[in-house]
Design a protein around this motif. Structure first.
Motif: not given
Length: 105
Positions: A11, A51, A53-55, A57-61, A76, A78
Motif C-alpha cells: 500500500t 488505504e 484497509k482498502k488494499t 478489502t477491495q480490488g485484487e487484494g 472466500s 480474499r
C-alpha cells in the motif's frame, strides 16, 4: 505454511506519491503555525491505515492468493479477510521519542 502478504509495504508503495504530497501540505501548515505536528502525523496515520484497509478489502487484494483448502474452509478467496477482525484492527499511533521531549522543553 502461510506465505507473507505485505499489505502495508504494498500500500505504501502504491500511495507513495500521494502520501508525499499530503506530507508536504501538512508540513507547510505546521511550519505556518496552522496545525500542530501531532495533528499532522495523525492525519498521515489515518490516511495510510484507510488505504491499507482498502488494499485488503477491495480490488485484487493482497497476493499471493489463498490456497484452495483455505478458500474451502473460510468460503472466500480474499486473503486477510475472514471475520474482519484483522482489517478492523488496523490503526496507527503517534509515538513521541526522546528528541520530541527535548523540543518541547
Amino acid at each position: 505454511r502461510i506465505p507473507p502478504r505485505p499489505a502495508l509495504g504494498m500500500t505504501f508503495e502504491a500511495q507513495r506519491d500521494e502520501l508525499a504530497k499530503m506530507g508536504e501540505q501538512l508540513i507547510d501548515k505546521v511550519l505556518d503555525g496552522k496545525m500542530e505536528t501531532r495533528q499532522a502525523l495523525n492525519m498521515m496515520g489515518a490516511k495510510l491505515a484507510a488505504e491499507v484497509k482498502k488494499t485488503i478489502t477491495q480490488g485484487e487484494g493482497v497476493p499471493p492468493p489463498n490456497a484452495p483448502s483455505t478458500i474451502a474452509a473460510k468460503g472466500s478467496s480474499r486473503p486477510w479477510v475472514d471475520t474482519g477482525r484483522t482489517v478492523n484492527a488496523i490503526s496507527w499511533q503517534v509515538v513521541e521519542g526522546k528528541d520530541s521531549e527535548k523540543e518541547s522543553e
